[in-house]
Design an enzyme around this catalytic site. Structure first.
Site, PDB file in Angstrom:
ATOM      1  N   ASP A  37      15.143 -44.941   0.027  1.00 34.42           N
ATOM      2  CA  ASP A  37      14.567 -45.315  -1.181  1.00 34.42           C
ATOM      3  C   ASP A  37      13.578 -44.349  -1.896  1.00 34.42           C
ATOM      4  O   ASP A  37      12.443 -44.556  -2.026  1.00 34.42           O
ATOM      5  CB  ASP A  37      13.851 -46.660  -0.890  1.00 34.42           C
ATOM      6  CG  ASP A  37      12.777 -46.498   0.003  1.00 34.42           C
ATOM      7  OD1 ASP A  37      12.802 -45.396   0.989  1.00 34.42           O
ATOM      8  OD2 ASP A  37      11.893 -47.159   0.333  1.00 34.42           O
TER       9      ASP A  37
ATOM     10  N   HIS B 252       6.584 -39.206   6.947  1.00 31.44           N
ATOM     11  CA  HIS B 252       7.238 -40.140   7.811  1.00 31.44           C
ATOM     12  C   HIS B 252       8.619 -40.069   7.891  1.00 31.44           C
ATOM     13  O   HIS B 252       9.327 -39.687   9.003  1.00 31.44           O
ATOM     14  CB  HIS B 252       6.944 -41.700   7.130  1.00 31.44           C
ATOM     15  CG  HIS B 252       5.729 -41.786   7.207  1.00 31.44           C
ATOM     16  ND1 HIS B 252       4.821 -42.230   8.364  1.00 31.44           N
ATOM     17  CD2 HIS B 252       4.860 -42.002   6.040  1.00 31.44           C
ATOM     18  CE1 HIS B 252       3.663 -42.617   7.749  1.00 31.44           C
ATOM     19  NE2 HIS B 252       3.610 -42.648   6.552  1.00 31.44           N
TER      20      HIS B 252
END
Length: 319
Positions: free
Chosen positions: A9, A241
């Site tokens: 995303d 991340h």
């Protein structure tokens, strides 16, 4: 070579992860599937196409669903304060990118690609788990045909980052995440327990730009807004991340794992919490019984991960 579908995303840290996958010599990036999360599905798909164009990535982009597996879930606002209004750090990405998406929706692209490459495909999912859950719903038998599923998400032995209980990717579609965690495919979860220990400093990023050419320069430009956000959380730089999940694919020795069944809380004040029943603990009968044992990352060689990311992002300086 690792055949990888990247479910993403984009998203600033997604962009870094995508360039890592594109540059790494042991990765064969065979598909990019977009999902909503860091921005709307329209924006994340546009961003995937934009990065594909700017970085000369031949891989097809398939657009995913723009809502949760349970469509009755209330909408959560897009995290514009973290990723910018355009999802890419407000760099001014064009409203329209003159590239087509793959004709299939993301979950069907996943199904067809896995069936065409049985036992060979690793799915790296760094956003909501919606596309994966839809693929399982449409064709449950693909689970035994997937080589690995590597997820960036969850928080197991620490607090969340969107609520005290939950990490943002899992919280964004808990029903989808629970379906993915409990399916009979091998899952490795790279969550906040390890990603928050992995900080890309400004100096490291500058060094990458010095060796990585215009691709690295674009990545640095995208990252500046994200770095500004992280000033309230880390001393210098940004937490990366999604790249940690990509590193696991090629360097699993840099991580420490714990095995056990995983469930995701769906509803209530702990909505989106990830809970593992470790294999070495005995409990009375529960909702974790008779489920596949999956792996959670509980330790990381952060410097080793950062070194590998830096080296990989600095490749292809003439591009």
């Amino acid at each position: 070579m690792h055949k990888v579908i990247f479910d993403t995303d984009p998203g600033v840290d997604d962009a870094m992860a995508l360039l890592f996958l594109h540059n790494h010599p042991e990765i064969d990036l065979i598909g990019i599937t977009s999902v909503f999360g860091n921005a709307s599905i329209e924006t994340t798909t546009r961003n995937a196409l934009y990065l594909k164009q700017q970085w000369d990535i031949a891989t097809p982009v398939a657009r995913g669903l723009g809502e949760t597996l349970d469509p009755s879930r209330p909408h959560v606002d897009w995290p514009t304060g973290i990723h910018g209004d355009d999802g890419l750090g407000n760099i001014g990405a064009p409203a329209v990118v003159d590239l087509p998406c793959h004709p299939l929706p993301a979950h069907r692209f996943i199904i067809d690609t896995v069936r065409a490459n049985p036992g060979e495909v690793t799915i790296v999912a760094v956003g909501r788990m919606t596309n994966l859950a839809l693929a399982l719903r449409d064709d449950p038998d693909i689970a035994v045909l997937v080589k690995d599923v590597v997820i960036m998400g969850g928080a197991f032995d620490m607090r969340g980052n969107i609520t005290p209980a939950a990490e943002a990717n899992i919280h964004g579609d808990p029903e989808a995440a629970d379906a993915v965690m409990t399916a009979p495919w091998p899952v490795v979860v790279v969550g906040l327990d390890v990603t928050e220990k992995t900080v890309m400093t400004r100096k490291r990023l500058a060094d990458i730009v010095a060796t990585g050419g215009k691709r690295a320069k674009l990545l640095s430009d995208i990252s500046q807004f994200y770095i500004d956000f992280y000033e309230q959380h880390v001393e210098d730089g940004m937490v990366i991340h999604d790249s940690c999940a990509c590193v696991y694919v090629v360097a699993p020795h840099l991580f420490t794992l714990r095995s056990g069944a995983i469930r995701v809380v769906c509803g209530g004040i702990a909505d989106g919490q990830t809970i593992q029943k470790a294999d070495d603990h005995l409990f009375p009968p529960s909702a974790w019984d008779n489920l596949p044992s999956q792996n959670v990352c509980i330790g990381i060689d952060a410097e080793g991960v950062l070194d590998l990311i830096s080296e990989t992002l600095g490749l292809n300086p003439a591009a």
